[in-house]
Write a protein that holds these residues in place. Sequence first.
Motif: not given
Length: 609
Positions: A467-470, A507-521
């Motif tokens: 995304l261009d803007k945050t 950690s693996g769990g932290q990485k996956q939660r960032i992936s989920i945050a990306r999808a939520l955003y």
Amino acid sequence: MKGFWQIIKEYVLPYKGFVGLNILFNTLGVIASLLSLILIGPFLQVLFGSQEILTDPVPWTLSKDALSHNFNYLIGQQIQDYGSQKALLLVSLLIIIMFFLKTANVFLANYFMAPIRNGVVRDIRNKLYVKMLNLPLSFFSEERKGDIMARVTQDVQEIEWSVMASLEKFFRDPINILVFLIGLLLISPMLTLFVLILLPVSAIIIGQIGKNLRKTSTKGQEQMGGLMSMLEETISGLRIIKAFNAQDKMEQGFSDKNEQYTKTMNQITRKRYLASPLSEFMGAIVIVVLLSFGGNMVLNGSSPLGAASFMAYIAIFSQLMTPAKSFSTAFYHIQKGLASFDRVDEILKVDKLIKNIEKPIAINSFQSLIEYKNITFSYEEKPVLKDVSLSIKKGQTVALVGKSGSGKSTFVDLLPRFYDVNNGEILVDNVNIKELNINQLRKLQGYVHQEAILFNDSFAANIAFGLDKTDNDRLWEAAKAARADDFIRDSPDGMNWIIGDRGGKLSGGQKQRISIARALYANPEILILDEATSSLDTESEREVQQALKELMKNRTTLIVAHRLSTIIQADQIVVFKDGRIVEQGTHQQLIDKKGEYLSLYQEINEKEN
């Protein structure tokens, strides 16, 4: 040389303004060089007192006789008026001026060559990168990653070193050769005809060796691709290599490949080293034959040339040999570079692109239904999905289950058009997805893969990826919903903390939660979860499951699942086996059916307990 002309046509011609200036200054430089060499004849005549004193000029024309007569007249007048020493000084001054003009024009020619040389390499890199971004995933599953990396890095670098470094010689040396030949023709057409017979013979010999060099270079670049592939696999699998004490085996494998590459490079380097001495030797033969032939003509009086003119002729011819030698050496280098360009061009010519049709249909929202209709898909000749049909209503959660290799992940990868079906069609709101705008179609979808794919950038950049803007408030809202806000706040620089290559600092769990945050955003209407918790430990999975529940609210969700917790609550469960859908229904319906699903369910239940 087909590849070389392709480079000229596709990449060099866009810089035609710079090309024109380069050719102009090269031409002016070589004319100045020729004039400085022609002045050697009058210099020697004045020096040895053999300068003919002419009393009358003739009309100025472009003929050799008129130019020679009038120049000799001017020199003669200088000798009569000021003496031979002053005339010699004048000729010397003219030679210095000509050499200054030559070197100044050579600098200007190279000055305008710089943006051509560097711009072409930049354009090839950009074009190659854009092509890679637009290739379907199937291309990368068929090709070795290391070999692709070698083409983007090593091969493009070789094009810069070999082809582009020689490009200036291809613009400059033919002009030099042509102008010097014209000068030689003006002095002695007969001797020049003799030269034109000798030079092509040496060019043919050098050309044959150059063709062989290109074949060997192709082999070398392929071997480098193999080395890069092994290096990429080693870095990715270093944990496994150490765990299984396979260092010695990997070291031996790399050493063997490296030894093969070294032997090939020895062949290539020796052939390249042959270019300069071979062209020099062939040039020496031509000069000796010319001296013998021309010298006899001067001695027996069968040539109109005097000794001074013949010496000037030899001086000009010696300058002709320099660009001829340079040109032959450049030919050698270009052959090696073209082997690399062939490998780069293979990727550029791949016609497997998944792209928009000429006038795609816009899609800005998902209204009601996703339909897979009798789809078939194969990787090369291996069938993965066979005549599969499924309807998914808006708001439904659909779980896809089955043994590994049954086609589940491929099924969901077809919806965002990571691949295109071989037969059948996929419809979104009754429109074939091939007719929809790809970017808009993918914007409707969020994707969370079992391997959390993150980039060596900040938390913020990874969550707002694409995304261009945050929006800072939205970033923290997405992080909180994904149960990621606590460890982001605890990091040294908060949202701006760089998470390392592939998120290696997490950690693996932290990485996956960032992936989920990306999808939520991204806030998609359709959500694809491809075994999003399969690689996590129990505690990490619990955190991620809570984040997934938040993510799935009010969304149409397709879940490729291996865990009971993500299956039982689904509105519809679809069972895959050998690329086909064999059962579908709710959890209880499929349990009561006592078929394939019950066996899978019991197997998963045993593993989890």
